[in-house]
Design a protein around this motif. Sequence first.
Motif, mmCIF file in Angstrom:
data_model
loop_
_atom_site.group_PDB
_atom_site.id
_atom_site.type_symbol
_atom_site.label_atom_id
_atom_site.label_comp_id
_atom_site.label_asym_id
_atom_site.label_seq_id
_atom_site.Cartn_x
_atom_site.Cartn_y
_atom_site.Cartn_z
ATOM 1 N N MET A 1 2.040 -41.632 -22.784
ATOM 2 C CA MET A 1 2.894 -40.638 -23.455
ATOM 3 C C MET A 1 2.654 -39.088 -23.354
ATOM 4 O O MET A 1 1.304 -38.816 -23.230
ATOM 5 C CB MET A 1 2.323 -41.065 -25.037
ATOM 6 C CG MET A 1 2.791 -42.355 -25.514
ATOM 7 S SD MET A 1 2.610 -42.339 -27.099
ATOM 8 C CE MET A 1 3.391 -44.059 -27.390
ATOM 9 N N ILE B 1 6.807 -41.961 -21.830
ATOM 10 C CA ILE B 1 7.315 -41.503 -23.239
ATOM 11 C C ILE B 1 7.119 -40.250 -23.427
ATOM 12 O O ILE B 1 5.979 -39.799 -23.298
ATOM 13 C CB ILE B 1 6.663 -42.645 -24.067
ATOM 14 C CG1 ILE B 1 7.102 -43.948 -24.020
ATOM 15 C CG2 ILE B 1 7.007 -42.338 -25.693
ATOM 16 C CD1 ILE B 1 6.564 -45.009 -24.782
ATOM 17 N N GLY C 1 7.426 -40.570 -30.078
ATOM 18 C CA GLY C 1 6.261 -41.787 -29.876
ATOM 19 C C GLY C 1 5.064 -41.570 -30.257
ATOM 20 O O GLY C 1 4.388 -42.727 -30.522
ATOM 21 N N MET D 1 13.263 -41.167 -22.170
ATOM 22 C CA MET D 1 11.967 -41.225 -22.425
ATOM 23 C C MET D 1 11.613 -40.767 -24.034
ATOM 24 O O MET D 1 10.610 -40.877 -24.752
ATOM 25 C CB MET D 1 11.295 -39.895 -21.817
ATOM 26 C CG MET D 1 10.952 -40.539 -20.253
ATOM 27 S SD MET D 1 10.103 -38.885 -19.322
ATOM 28 C CE MET D 1 10.171 -39.692 -17.696
ATOM 29 N N ASN E 1 12.761 -45.878 -24.510
ATOM 30 C CA ASN E 1 11.457 -46.023 -24.060
ATOM 31 C C ASN E 1 10.390 -46.359 -25.317
ATOM 32 O O ASN E 1 9.875 -47.348 -25.084
ATOM 33 C CB ASN E 1 10.870 -45.017 -22.944
ATOM 34 C CG ASN E 1 11.695 -45.060 -21.740
ATOM 35 O OD1 ASN E 1 12.548 -45.772 -21.561
ATOM 36 N ND2 ASN E 1 10.976 -44.334 -20.763
ATOM 37 N N PRO E 2 10.313 -45.318 -26.233
ATOM 38 C CA PRO E 2 9.556 -45.550 -27.380
ATOM 39 C C PRO E 2 9.974 -46.739 -27.988
ATOM 40 O O PRO E 2 9.256 -47.670 -28.703
ATOM 41 C CB PRO E 2 9.344 -44.191 -27.974
ATOM 42 C CG PRO E 2 10.661 -43.525 -27.610
ATOM 43 C CD PRO E 2 10.916 -44.118 -26.284
ATOM 44 N N ARG F 1 1.549 -47.341 -21.361
ATOM 45 C CA ARG F 1 2.877 -46.409 -21.465
ATOM 46 C C ARG F 1 2.066 -45.047 -21.429
ATOM 47 O O ARG F 1 1.117 -44.746 -22.205
ATOM 48 C CB ARG F 1 3.652 -46.558 -22.662
ATOM 49 C CG ARG F 1 4.949 -47.229 -22.673
ATOM 50 C CD ARG F 1 4.919 -48.528 -21.847
ATOM 51 N NE ARG F 1 6.317 -49.326 -21.860
ATOM 52 C CZ ARG F 1 6.553 -50.316 -22.242
ATOM 53 N NH1 ARG F 1 5.294 -51.255 -22.753
ATOM 54 N NH2 ARG F 1 7.674 -50.985 -22.355
ATOM 55 N N HIS G 1 8.735 -49.901 -26.464
ATOM 56 C CA HIS G 1 7.296 -49.955 -26.466
ATOM 57 C C HIS G 1 6.870 -50.634 -27.857
ATOM 58 O O HIS G 1 5.967 -51.474 -27.945
ATOM 59 C CB HIS G 1 6.809 -48.693 -26.131
ATOM 60 C CG HIS G 1 5.095 -48.380 -26.350
ATOM 61 N ND1 HIS G 1 4.354 -49.373 -25.699
ATOM 62 C CD2 HIS G 1 4.099 -47.760 -27.071
ATOM 63 C CE1 HIS G 1 2.979 -48.908 -25.920
ATOM 64 N NE2 HIS G 1 3.111 -48.312 -26.889
#
Length: 600
Positions: A256, A284, A88, A321, A325-326, A254, A329
């Motif tokens: 990270m 992430i 990410g 994750m 998820n990325p 988010r 995003h």
Amino acid sequence: MEIVPLPSWPDSAYRLIAVAAGRDAADMVIRGGVWVNVHSRELLPDHDIAIAEGRIAFVGPDARHCIGPNTETIEARGRYMIPGLCDGHMHIESGMLTPAEFARAVIPHGTTSMFTDPHEIANVLGLDGVRMMHDEAMMQPVNIFTQMPSCAPSAPGLETTGYEITPEDVAEAMHWPGIIGLGEMMNFPGVINGDAKMLAEIAATQNAGKVVGGHYASPELGSDFSAYVAGGPADDHEGTCEEDAIARVRQGMRMMMRLGSAWYDVESQVTAVTEKGLDPRSFILCTDDCHSGTLVNEGHMNRVVRHAIACGCDPLVAIQMATINPATHFGLEREIGSITPGRRADVILSSDLTKLPIETVIARGQIVAQDGAIAVDCPHLDWPGSARNTVHLGHRLTSSDFEIAAPIGANRVKANVIGVVENQAPTKALKAELPIIEGLVEGENEVCQIALVERHRATGGVTNAFVSGFGYQGKMAMASTVAHDSHHMIVVGTDRKQMAMAANRLAEVGGGITIFRDGQELALVELPVAGLMSDSPAAEVAAKAENMVAAMQACGCRLNNAYMQHSLLALVVIPELRISDIGLVDVRTFEKIDLLEPLA
């Protein structure tokens, strides 16, 4: 293997539909695996995947209707079918490799998508350097999305870069095909204070409908943090504890969580999910910075996912994750991040969901790695001479360039000292009482010298200071042209003569890292592209990097991944104390401070 261009969804939709319906044959079918469904968070055994045009056409218990005489079939034999892993947030330059060689290194580890911020090369070569990184990234057999760097310099007025990035540069780059958003907005004080340049860059990104990356390197979680979030950054990777993670996701960012070569921030933050029960969709996984030795010997995103699982994270949640998820995003949920129809056919076959051995890697419908070996070409850009001749010192340095004159009449002095913190990006602002010998201030015990040597404009400038924590002994010096973020040259040593030798050596080879002891060079990693990267194979660079680590240890350093600490000593956007070409910078106040103070 030749890289086949990936058709867009509109160009492939007709055939995808035909394959799913059984009217046409798939190019590839993976049979009999456990479908790791990151949308529903389920493990579904005995499923098949049909692939056409580099995309997934069908996923179900039986894909025999998709198989024709020319369909390639792969027997999963009960193995897990996992979406290709996504990083990410990362900087390719930290791997000491060009995008092509970085891709070659990480593909066998199951990484098929990366969101990269080339702000390192932006500081050296400006928009031209970013374009070179973008173009080579677009040539690769996996998905390398580029974030347009936002902050070069990272802290205006506190450092001088080779080039500056402007709002006009950002607006131009938003039209490039591989640009996914704006790179980490490191100038958080600028955002908080409504700096017009920073807000113009954010506006250009949001007007293009793209994501603004964050970088909030402050423990303050009150009004300043709220002001930063209001400014537009949508994610952050600078958190180091559970409180940081909770604060960010509560404000709609988010979080990270990074595991790089030297940054170990997952364990201290994943408890927000595993113990506090926060929704994992806002979390992430990323690497941020991984050098070539880590990539070759330990892995990439597979290493991060395994680590998150070892820290108590449910394997399916950890995989989410690093996949959906990325993708969600960055607005790419319909392209990558899951094994579902229409998406790019990026699939990993693994026999263990916890240990995550990467046995087969498929990207865009092609086998790109098998049992740890790359199976596809990673094309190189023809890097021009302007990208290879970037170390300009102005004159050959001598030991006198590294002298720190003492106040007249003093026999000891108090110095502000940069304190290295193992496995973390922040430093400590320390003070030490140091001796004076023949009119010069000398390091003592754990305290040795650090210098920042200007290398972009051949000014001949050298800023001298002190650093503590490396544990170096004897007469030695280490120099590097990787010096986040302005990327001048950082030299750390116990002997001024060795410091001059190390600096001059890097000027000779066009950049990299070197270590000298007692007049002899112990290690050299050549990084001829912008003084940041090598276009040699990753294994060769990793071997030289390992020799560098061994040389640091031979000089007395026992820190884990101390090279990463070395390379960040000029990063004037992370507290507490840093060095730049203008002097010693207190990042808590964003002010230049004096190196020496009178004794009480």
